[in-house]
Write a protein that holds these residues in place. Structure first.
Motif, PDB file in Angstrom:
ATOM      1  N   ARG A  87       0.821  -1.236  -0.113  1.00  0.00           N
ATOM      2  CA  ARG A  87      -0.029  -0.094  -0.189  1.00  0.00           C
ATOM      3  C   ARG A  87       0.799   1.419  -0.044  1.00  0.00           C
ATOM      4  NH1 ARG A  87      -4.988  -0.210   0.247  1.00  0.00           N
ATOM      5  NH2 ARG A  87      -4.993  -2.512   1.181  1.00  0.00           N
ATOM      6  N   ALA A 146       2.572   1.815  -3.434  1.00  0.00           N
ATOM      7  CA  ALA A 146       1.669   2.143  -4.425  1.00  0.00           C
ATOM      8  C   ALA A 146       1.677   3.734  -4.772  1.00  0.00           C
ATOM      9  CB  ALA A 146       0.363   1.489  -4.250  1.00  0.00           C
ATOM     10  N   ARG A 191      -8.998   9.689  -5.096  1.00  0.00           N
ATOM     11  CA  ARG A 191      -9.336   9.151  -3.931  1.00  0.00           C
ATOM     12  C   ARG A 191     -10.316  10.122  -3.163  1.00  0.00           C
ATOM     13  NH1 ARG A 191      -4.954   7.279   0.299  1.00  0.00           N
ATOM     14  NH2 ARG A 191      -5.084   5.535  -1.052  1.00  0.00           N
ATOM     15  N   ALA A 246       0.124  -0.222  -7.481  1.00  0.00           N
ATOM     16  CA  ALA A 246      -1.468  -0.092  -7.266  1.00  0.00           C
ATOM     17  C   ALA A 246      -2.495  -0.794  -7.940  1.00  0.00           C
ATOM     18  CB  ALA A 246      -1.624   1.551  -7.698  1.00  0.00           C
ATOM     19  N   ASN A 306      -2.563  -4.031  -5.892  1.00  0.00           N
ATOM     20  CA  ASN A 306      -3.161  -3.743  -4.856  1.00  0.00           C
ATOM     21  C   ASN A 306      -4.697  -3.859  -5.055  1.00  0.00           C
ATOM     22  OD1 ASN A 306      -1.171  -3.517  -3.023  1.00  0.00           O
ATOM     23  ND2 ASN A 306      -1.084  -1.446  -3.150  1.00  0.00           N
ATOM     24  N   ASP A 356      -7.045  -6.501  -3.142  1.00  0.00           N
ATOM     25  CA  ASP A 356      -8.176  -5.784  -2.204  1.00  0.00           C
ATOM     26  C   ASP A 356      -9.624  -6.426  -2.930  1.00  0.00           C
ATOM     27  OD1 ASP A 356      -6.418  -4.288  -0.864  1.00  0.00           O
ATOM     28  OD2 ASP A 356      -6.767  -2.485  -2.040  1.00  0.00           O
ATOM     29  N   ARG A 389      -4.565  -8.747   4.301  1.00  0.00           N
ATOM     30  CA  ARG A 389      -5.628  -7.968   4.191  1.00  0.00           C
ATOM     31  C   ARG A 389      -6.701  -8.121   4.800  1.00  0.00           C
ATOM     32  NH1 ARG A 389      -2.004  -7.456   0.011  1.00  0.00           N
ATOM     33  NH2 ARG A 389      -2.020  -5.546  -1.258  1.00  0.00           N
ATOM     34  N   HIS A 428      -6.237  -7.054   8.487  1.00  0.00           N
ATOM     35  CA  HIS A 428      -6.337  -5.399   8.386  1.00  0.00           C
ATOM     36  C   HIS A 428      -7.669  -4.942   8.376  1.00  0.00           C
ATOM     37  CE1 HIS A 428      -5.504  -1.447   6.960  1.00  0.00           C
ATOM     38  NE2 HIS A 428      -4.046  -1.434   7.600  1.00  0.00           N
TER      39      HIS A 428
END
Length: 324
Positions: A146, A149, A155, A225, A228, A232, A263, A266
């Protein structure tokens, strides 16, 4: 017809691409400090979009910062930006070091102005060089994927259309347009880690390994990214499959690939209330040990006073007063 200077064209093209999904009439705000990056961004946004406002944030960390903010606002009004807002923030007392605290205060102010005005987007002037510095700092700090990335293109309400544009081009664009950028003394202050990377570490890498280092670091961020995003998505589905009545199923967690399990843990810790800024690798690793290295150890303590333990075949949250 006069030819548009290449740096001006590069910035305008990047901004046009970054706003291509917005309808005509959508309000776009530019966060502008008066530095070369945000000044070039503002000029390009004003050229390419039909409704552009500007926000400048006074952090109160330098003598005369209020005058600088008013000067940026005055320039924006003269240049046709509407609306124009100046926001003064208080950095003292916020968590983290000076850079992190200022960033938190700034983003909070920008979000508030965007909500107040109904803006569709707030544009930030981070360039490819900023992205390279971010990746280098993440590497030095031992950040995971993360962190590697870097900064996302988008965002929430924030957009960074210049992540594929060099800092050199934003400076050249300002020169070509007759804009006089403000030079932030913090950018060369060795007290700040990013300033040391910008002034010494990254130039040393460029000198030793060649100028492609900057592009390659920024490209690394984009590649990581994308990875990820895929991981995710898998982790979101895995979290739902791992849920049990008590918490999370240990057998379900144990059957996951390590990258997905980390993940999932988390995400679950965040659901329990652990703040993202304080939740670190050691916390997730300790949760993982309850699954993969179970030896009857005690509970794992997460930020915000959250405790998790293993009971039978589940990971469960426990109230610290009830831990035995």
């Amino acid at each position: 017809m006069a030819r548009i200077p290449a740096p001006v064209a590069a910035v305008r093209t990047a901004v046009r691409r970054g706003l291509s999904d917005l309808p005509a009439g959508a309000l776009v705000l530019v966060a502008c400090s008066g530095g070369a990056d945000s000044l070039a961004l503002a000029a390009a946004a004003r050229f390419t979009h039909d409704r552009v406002g500007l926000v400048t944030v006074d952090h109160g960390l330098q003598e005369g910062s209020d005058r600088r903010a008013r000067s940026v606002a005055a320039w924006a009004r003269d240049a046709g930006f509407d609306p124009v807002r100046v926001r003064t923030v208080t950095v003292a007392g916020l968590p983290g070091g000076p850079e992190a605290a200022a960033r938190t205060a700034r983003y909070s102010a920008l979000e508030a102005v965007a909500a107040e005005l109904g803006a569709a987007a707030v544009l930030l002037g981070h360039t490819r060089d900023d992205q390279a510095e971010t990746v280098l700092l993440a590497l030095a700090r031992g950040a995971g994927p993360r962190g590697l990335a870097g900064m996302p293109q988008r965002r929430g309400v924030f957009r960074r259309p210049l992540l594929d544009v060099s800092r050199s081009d934003t400076r050249k664009a300002c020169a070509a347009l007759g804009l006089a950028p403000w030079e932030d003394p913090h950018n060369t202050d060795p007290a700040y880690a990013r300033s040391r990377v910008r002034g010494s570490a990254l130039p040393t890498l460029v000198a030793e390994l060649g100028p492609a280092v900057v592009d390659n670091l920024a490209r690394t961020a984009a590649l990581v990214a994308a990875d990820n995003a895929a991981l995710d998505e898998l982790a979101d589905a895995a979290l739902e499959q791992a849920r049990s009545v008590a918490g999370l199923s240990v057998p379900a967690l144990a059957g996951m690939l390590a990258a997905i399990r980390g993940r999932v843990l988390h995400r679950w810790a965040r659901e329990l209330g652990a703040p993202g800024g304080a939740l670190a690798y050691p916390h997730v690793a300790a949760l993982d040990a309850l699954v993969t290295g179970w030896r009857g150890q005690g509970p794992v303590f997460l930020p915000a006073g959250i405790a998790v333990t293993r009971r039978g075949s589940d990971l469960v949250r426990v109230v610290p007063a009830h831990i035995k």
